[in-house]
Write a protein that holds these residues in place. Structure first.
Motif, PDB file in Angstrom:
ATOM      1  N   MET A   6      -1.372  -7.972   1.791  1.00  0.00           N
ATOM      2  CA  MET A   6      -1.746  -7.023   0.734  1.00  0.00           C
ATOM      3  C   MET A   6      -2.312  -7.784  -0.472  1.00  0.00           C
ATOM      4  O   MET A   6      -3.336  -7.395  -1.043  1.00  0.00           O
ATOM      5  CB  MET A   6      -0.527  -6.207   0.283  1.00  0.00           C
TER       6      MET A   6
ATOM      7  N   ALA B  49      -2.850   7.382   4.795  1.00  0.00           N
ATOM      8  CA  ALA B  49      -2.186   6.082   4.647  1.00  0.00           C
ATOM      9  C   ALA B  49      -0.693   6.243   4.917  1.00  0.00           C
ATOM     10  O   ALA B  49      -0.075   5.412   5.587  1.00  0.00           O
ATOM     11  CB  ALA B  49      -2.424   5.507   3.251  1.00  0.00           C
ATOM     12  N   PHE B  54       2.065   3.379   5.906  1.00  0.00           N
ATOM     13  CA  PHE B  54       2.092   2.652   4.625  1.00  0.00           C
ATOM     14  C   PHE B  54       3.094   3.329   3.696  1.00  0.00           C
ATOM     15  O   PHE B  54       3.092   4.552   3.561  1.00  0.00           O
ATOM     16  CB  PHE B  54       0.699   2.647   3.988  1.00  0.00           C
ATOM     17  N   ARG B  58       2.855   0.349  -1.257  1.00  0.00           N
ATOM     18  CA  ARG B  58       1.590  -0.215  -0.764  1.00  0.00           C
ATOM     19  C   ARG B  58       0.408   0.707  -1.074  1.00  0.00           C
ATOM     20  O   ARG B  58      -0.691   0.246  -1.375  1.00  0.00           O
ATOM     21  CB  ARG B  58       1.681  -0.457   0.744  1.00  0.00           C
ATOM     22  N   ILE B  59       0.642   2.012  -0.990  1.00  0.00           N
ATOM     23  CA  ILE B  59      -0.436   2.959  -1.279  1.00  0.00           C
ATOM     24  C   ILE B  59      -0.831   2.859  -2.753  1.00  0.00           C
ATOM     25  O   ILE B  59      -2.017   2.856  -3.101  1.00  0.00           O
ATOM     26  CB  ILE B  59      -0.008   4.403  -0.913  1.00  0.00           C
ATOM     27  N   VAL B  76      -6.454   0.658   6.350  1.00  0.00           N
ATOM     28  CA  VAL B  76      -5.411   1.552   6.842  1.00  0.00           C
ATOM     29  C   VAL B  76      -5.730   2.012   8.273  1.00  0.00           C
ATOM     30  O   VAL B  76      -4.855   2.076   9.129  1.00  0.00           O
ATOM     31  CB  VAL B  76      -5.256   2.761   5.888  1.00  0.00           C
TER      32      VAL B  76
END
Lengths: 99, 258
Positions: A6, B49, B54, B58-59, B76
């Motif tokens: 990420m 997502a 997710f 994280r979103i 995604v």
């Protein structure tokens, strides 16, 4: 997706924007501009094929293809994205129930 | 998106008039239209997502810090399809590369000092570039960039969080056809890129090669494939440029894509 990935994604996406506004930006624009502009067309098309027809390393024709085709018609009719998603999911689910 | 433009532009006109009574800011209306138009797309991102596994953190990080829609959807989608994290990040970065082309076009709208310009860079995306480069003078270009950038960021984040929460309530079992939702979203994202002959060549070549190599390879392949497909597309583009009055190669002028 793991947090290190990420962070890599965040850093990479920001880095590309920052590269554009830096002094190097103009050079990137001239040298790689045409290729970079065409990348989304190629990448989206390849991803669509894999996501629609690939299953465990082989090509298959299943309910997904019907759903994506219906979604493509919605795109062509200029439907909003949320409707495109709804149509694709509904058609895929319907084909799965029938078959 | 376009179906709602009637209401959106009416609303935007109203707000724009309120704004313009306090000074002349001709770009306000465009900025508001563009920002409201991404709202349903942001909700869609949150929902899919969440369905792809997710979590909310994280979103939020994606929409707040990645902040470039096509890359978010691609990452995604690749994860949902069972692809590796590396393939997801690689695809997203290849798509984000075009944001690097907007910097030079946006020079007049960006602050002159380097630290300020690096801060502004986060907002250099398709929509802000489109609105800003449409302005006739430097002052409006700057105003349009900041106003659309901040408003888009707020709307995009609020809507993707709303979508994530909505998705959590709905719940999306695989039987609903979620696996077809992602390629359908990518068809919508592909549409503005196949308006030129070169774009169509890139898409067709990449699709053909991707189908051809599926049996021999695994995930992450679309990334390599798409690079190979650029060769014939660049050839078509070069040929078109030789003859005058052809498809006006957009290159520097981003469409209404994400």
């Amino acid at each position: 997706m793991s947090w290190p990935l990420m962070i890599g994604l965040v850093a990479g996406c920001y880095g590309l924007k920052a590269l554009g506004v830096s002094k190097l930006g103009g050079r990137v624009d001239r040298r790689l501009g045409p290729a970079v502009t065409l990348l989304p067309a190629a990448l989206f098309a390849a991803l669509i094929m894999i996501m629609t027809f690939e299953d465990a390393g082989t090509l298959t024709l299943d309910a997904r293809a019907a759903g994506v085709a219906a979604g493509a018609v919605a795109v062509w009719r200029k439907a909003p994205l949320i409707l495109v998603v709804a149509v694709a999911m509904a058609v895929t689910a319907a084909v799965r129930i029938v078959t | 998106m376009r179906a709602r433009f009637g209401t959106i532009s009416w609303l935007a006109g109203l707000i724009g008039r309120l704004g313009s009574s306090r000074g002349s800011r001709p770009y306000l209306r465009d900025c508001i239209i563009v920002s409201l138009a991404v709202a349903p797309t942001g909700v869609t991102f949150g929902v899919v997502a969440d369905a792809a596994g997710f979590d909310l953190a994280r979103i939020i990080v994606m929409s707040a810090l990645v902040f470039t829609g096509a890359s978010q959807f691609a990452a995604v989608g690749v994860i949902n399809d069972g692809g590796s994290g590396g393939a997801a990040v690689g695809s997203a970065l290849l798509l984000a590369a075009r944001n690097a082309l907007y910097g030079p076009v946006m020079r007049r709208a960006l602050p002159p000092s380097t630290p300020a310009r690096l801060g502004a860079a986060q907002f250099v995306i398709d929509e802000t570039t489109a609105v800003s480069t449409a302005q006739t003078n430097r002052r409006d270009a700057t105003g349009a960039f900041w106003f659309s950038g901040v408003l888009l960021w707020l709307v995009w984040n609020a809507c993707s969080i709303a979508g994530a929460l909505l998705g959590a309530v709905l719940g999306t079992p695989e039987t609903w056809g979620l696996d077809a939702a992602f390629p359908a979203i990518l068809v919508a994202l592909l549409a503005p890129h196949v308006r030129t002959a070169a774009g169509r060549t890139a898409a067709l070549a990449a699709a053909a090669v991707a189908l051809g190599v599926v049996p021999v390879t695994g995930t992450g392949v679309p990334i390599l494939v798409s690079v190979v497909a650029l060769a014939p597309a660049l050839w078509v583009r070069a040929r078109r440029e030789d003859s005058p009055a052809t498809d006006g190669t957009p290159g520097e002028a981003p469409g209404r894509a994400l």
